[in-house]
Design a protein around this motif. Structure first.
Motif, PDB file in Angstrom:
ATOM      1  N   ARG A 110       0.844  -1.213   0.000  1.00 50.40           N
ATOM      2  CA  ARG A 110       0.000   0.000   0.000  1.00 50.40           C
ATOM      3  C   ARG A 110       0.871   1.252   0.000  1.00 50.40           C
ATOM      4  O   ARG A 110       0.567   2.247  -0.661  1.00 50.40           O
ATOM      5  CB  ARG A 110      -0.929  -0.008   1.222  1.00 50.40           C
ATOM      6  N   THR A 111       2.005   1.179   0.749  1.00 50.11           N
ATOM      7  CA  THR A 111       2.933   2.313   0.785  1.00 50.11           C
ATOM      8  C   THR A 111       3.531   2.532  -0.612  1.00 50.11           C
ATOM      9  O   THR A 111       3.594   3.662  -1.122  1.00 50.11           O
ATOM     10  CB  THR A 111       4.055   2.042   1.807  1.00 50.11           C
ATOM     11  N   ALA A 148       0.995   4.079  -2.873  1.00 48.86           N
ATOM     12  CA  ALA A 148       0.800   5.503  -2.598  1.00 48.86           C
ATOM     13  C   ALA A 148       1.908   6.329  -3.255  1.00 48.86           C
ATOM     14  O   ALA A 148       1.661   7.444  -3.762  1.00 48.86           O
ATOM     15  CB  ALA A 148       0.780   5.729  -1.094  1.00 48.86           C
ATOM     16  N   ASP A 181      -3.015  -0.318  -5.250  1.00 46.97           N
ATOM     17  CA  ASP A 181      -3.558  -0.213  -3.898  1.00 46.97           C
ATOM     18  C   ASP A 181      -4.710  -1.228  -3.690  1.00 46.97           C
ATOM     19  O   ASP A 181      -4.796  -1.875  -2.658  1.00 46.97           O
ATOM     20  CB  ASP A 181      -4.066   1.211  -3.642  1.00 46.97           C
TER      21      ASP A 181
END
Lengths: 254, 210
Positions: B164-165, B168, B178
């Motif tokens: 997810r990081t 982003a 994501d």
């Protein structure tokens, strides 16, 4: 559980015993007669009964013979009241042989038969030796089970007759029939409803009339002795069996 | 003389619990298939995004590996659970036989041949003990397999956070990445929850049997 000696041969040492009338038996379980034939060094259990009565049966048997002498078990047919205790005997008498109609092998093994050797009885019947005593497996097919045998001992003149001669009576009834006519009331429905075939019944009567019988020992209810054996055969000969089919036919006709 | 029979109780219905565990973990298979599919989709997206999404390559490799491991471990759990069930059933039957024989011996009191019951009764007691030992070994293996699945799932949850990081950092083009990471996280949580319910079931029976 009560035990009664049916015969004892002083010369050969062969004894017949009947076990039953267990006052501690669960109420809804049908009462059964179990038999033991003991010779000097061997013994055979005949229709040793269901799981529920096993402890009572075991405790009764060891009053009469050591377990290591019980080398044979006989099952007249596959019903649970006959042989559902097999899985327990299998662990208690791992050296024993089970004599049972060949047709039921795959079924009876569901009760547990890992150690006991299954000896199939062919349809035409067979004989076996217990020490020096010769026992006959007498065909009684369709009475009531489709593969069914009785045990005849020509020395003691006892016929263990499975469900033939069975009576449904409650309570602690005597071991032997005392009033044959009165006793027929307890046998009639059982034979008419459980036995499916007049042809099978008559074939069995013909076969058994040829045997010399002092005691006829059924798996339920009282035993027959002396003239009551012939009285029973005459009574059964005149009886129409397989009545559920008649009821069905009557219902269809109506 | 009467043989003393052990009164220690085992999980009488482990044979039911074990097959319930196997059935519960069977539901993990479609989740593993979903993780595998997600890995393939992510791989395709990574190839299209080229350099900007290169951080996702190890994540897709991990997802594929995770799906394979979960499938393999679930199969192992199934096999062991079946052995637990069989052994437990044999143990229950042997213990019942022993108890019935012991009851017969007790009822017989001072019967002439009461001593002849001693040998079969001792044999049954040995059989019960041996089956209990075997059952304990299978239960240990089963617990270890559940532990192993749990470890993989914890790693998956960590990887989902990393993913997810990474997503982003891709800005607006990271939306699909994501979504994949969220899917991985959800799948991992699903497996974790199923393993947890299996563990609860196992623990309840182990407590009852002690």
């Amino acid at each position: 559980m009560k035990s009664t000696v049916l015969s004892e041969n002083k010369v050969s040492g062969a004894r017949w015993l009947v076990f039953g009338r267990d006052p501690e038996k669960p109420e809804k379980i049908i009462d059964t007669n179990q038999y033991l034939i003991a010779t000097r060094n061997q013994a055979m259990l005949l229709d040793p009964g269901g799981i529920e009565i096993f402890p009572a049966m075991l405790s009764a048997v060891i009053h009469h013979t050591p377990l290591e002498n019980i080398t044979h078990i006989f099952a007249s047919h596959q019903d649970p009241d006959i042989i559902s205790s097999l899985g327990l005997w299998d662990r208690t008498l791992p050296q024993a042989k089970l004599h049972c109609p060949w047709l039921w092998e795959g079924f009876v093994r569901h009760f547990g038969c890992d150690n006991v050797e299954f000896v199939p009885i062919p349809d035409e019947g067979s004989t076996m030796k217990l020490d020096g005593l010769t026992l006959q497996f007498v065909p009684a097919h369709y009475l009531h089970s489709s593969a069914n045998f009785h045990v005849y001992d020509p020395e003691s003149k006892i016929l263990m007759s499975g469900d033939i001669g069975a009576a449904l009576e409650k309570g602690d009834v005597p071991m032997f029939v005392e009033d044959f006519e009165a006793h027929t009331a307890h046998m009639r429905y059982f034979h008419q409803r459980w036995m499916p075939s007049n042809k099978a019944k008559n074939a069995w009567i013909k076969r058994v009339r040829a045997l010399e019988i002092d005691i006829m020992a059924p798996q339920h209810g009282r035993l027959f002795q002396g003239d009551d054996v012939v009285r029973f055969l005459d009574w059964l000969e005149a009886l129409d069996v397989g009545i559920a089919l008649d009821d069905e036919a009557q219902a269809e006709a109506a | 003389m009467e043989i003393t029979v052990s009164k220690q109780k085992t999980g009488d219905d482990f044979y039911v619990a074990a097959v319930t565990i196997a059935a519960t973990l069977d539901k993990v298979i479609p989740v593993a298939e979903n993780i595998s599919l997600g890995a393939m989709n992510t791989m395709a997206l990574t190839a299209r995004a080229e350099q900007s999404a290169r951080g996702f390559r190890p994540i897709t490799d991990f997802m594929q590996e995770l799906a394979n491991d979960v499938r393999r471990l679930t199969g192992d759990v199934n096999r062991v659970a079946l052995e637990v069930s069989r052994t437990s059933l044999s143990e229950v039957r042997a213990a019942q036989s022993r108890d019935k024989v012991a009851e017969g011996q007790k009822r017989a009191g001072k019967a002439e041949y009461a001593a002849s019951v001693r040998q079969p009764l001792a044999g049954l007691e040995r059989e019960v003990q041996s089956l209990r030992d075997r059952l304990r070994e299978y239960l240990y293996t089963l617990t270890s397999l559940l532990d192993e699945i749990d470890q993989r799932i914890l790693a998956a949850i960590s990887f989902a956070t990393v993913a997810r990081t990474e997503a982003a950092s891709l800005g607006t083009s990271g939306g699909q990445f994501d979504a994949m990471a969220v899917d991985l996280n959800n799948s991992a949580e699903q497996v974790r929850s199923m393993v947890a319910s299996c563990r609860t079931l196992l623990r309840a029976h182990q407590t009852a049997s002690n």
